[in-house]
Scaffold this active site. Structure first.
Site, short mmCIF file in Angstrom:
data_model
loop_
_atom_site.label_atom_id
_atom_site.label_comp_id
_atom_site.label_asym_id
_atom_site.label_seq_id
_atom_site.Cartn_x
_atom_site.Cartn_y
_atom_site.Cartn_z
N CYS A 113 0.82 -1.21 0.00
CA CYS A 113 0.00 0.00 0.00
C CYS A 113 0.86 1.27 0.00
O CYS A 113 1.40 1.64 -1.02
CB CYS A 113 -0.98 -0.03 1.16
SG CYS A 113 -2.36 1.13 0.94
N HIS A 222 -3.69 -5.30 0.31
CA HIS A 222 -3.21 -5.71 1.63
C HIS A 222 -3.18 -7.23 1.79
O HIS A 222 -4.10 -7.82 2.35
CB HIS A 222 -4.09 -5.09 2.72
CG HIS A 222 -3.89 -3.62 2.89
ND1 HIS A 222 -3.01 -3.08 3.80
CD2 HIS A 222 -4.45 -2.57 2.23
CE1 HIS A 222 -3.04 -1.76 3.71
NE2 HIS A 222 -3.90 -1.43 2.78
N GLU A 224 -1.35 -8.85 3.79
CA GLU A 224 -1.08 -9.21 5.19
C GLU A 224 -2.35 -9.55 5.96
O GLU A 224 -2.31 -10.25 6.97
CB GLU A 224 -0.33 -8.08 5.90
CG GLU A 224 -1.16 -6.92 6.37
CD GLU A 224 -1.62 -5.96 5.28
OE1 GLU A 224 -2.41 -5.04 5.58
OE2 GLU A 224 -1.18 -6.13 4.13
#
Length: 258
Positions: A113, A222, A224
């Site tokens: 990001c 994202h 993660e």
């Protein structure tokens, strides 16, 4: 038993009550520990007070995280930000030179990001400050009133570049669905970057560094977020962890023969 690699996870400089604090989301450190099988170290936004060379000597890889702040436009020759735009000068002073130094030194890099945008800026590229107000592009922002499950749920497809890093990590799939939680995005692509994924509206969503000496991948979305539940996200963090392990082993061998 081989020692786990150490990954520096970039922090933001934020105000918590009366105190300046270096903060990073749990989802980032959790993805490094659980997805990359590495040790996570929060890297404070101290700029030149911690020289990039010293940081790189200490770590085996770097995760450049997402953030609510944006890169200050002066770093890429952009127009001044609109009033109310959140910036973090301490983070810019830390991550921008560190990112360039890491790539040059062959330290594995994964950027997410804001980190994705930082990589583009470091390579001389520019950013759209408000993608949703830019003609020809969709609104890539999350719904602030929605639950986290909805905000981080799949939002749109991205087409993966055949033969690219992500294409291989995705097992040869040409298209995957990703979440979308950003206002800014790549306007002009930085020098030396290869496009890895593109959104349906043409916005670049992932890049890699051409000819990098080690793993160097950046994504706008994202991965993660609950990385274990998404095959591509899991593959990204595994590959990053493997690259960090390879760097640690190479450094240990070099030290042993010094």
């Amino acid at each position: 038993m081989a020692r786990k690699p150490l990954v520096g996870v970039t922090a933001d400089l934020t105000q918590i009550g009366a105190h300046a604090s270096h903060t990073v989301g749990d989802k980032y450190v959790a993805a490094i520990v659980d997805g990359s099988n590495a040790l996570a170290m929060v890297l404070p936004a101290l700029g030149e007070r911690q020289a990039a060379a010293d940081v790189l000597d200490a770590v085996d890889g770097l995760l450049f995280t997402g953030s609510y702040s944006n890169v200050e436009p002066r770093h890429y020759g952009g127009e001044p930000s609109q009033p109310g735009t959140k910036h973090d000068a301490a983070r810019d002073a830390t991550t921008l030179p560190l990112l360039r130094a890491a790539i040059d030194a062959g330290v594995p890099v994964l950027a997410v990001c804001r980190g994705f945008q930082e990589l583009n800026v470091v390579c001389g590229g520019t950013l759209h400050q408000r993608v949703h107000e830019t003609p020809g592009f969709d609104d890539h922002r999350e719904d602030d009133d929605a639950s986290l499950e909805t905000q981080y749920g799949p939002a749109h497809a991205v087409r993966l570049t055949p033969g690219g890093v992500l294409h291989r990590l995705a097992g040869g799939k040409d298209e995957v669905r990703v979440n979308s939680l950003h206002k800014q995005g790549i306007a002009t692509l930085g020098a030396g970057l290869a496009i890895e994924a593109v959104a349906p509206d043409g916005l670049v969503e992932a890049v890699s560094v051409i000819g990098a000496r080690a793993f160097a991948l950046a994504v706008q979305w994202h991965p993660e977020w609950r990385q274990a539940q998404d095959p591509l996200s899991n593959a990204i963090f595994r590959a990053f962890g493997d690259a960090c392990r390879a760097r640690r082993q190479a450094r240990e061998q070099a030290a042993a023969h010094a």
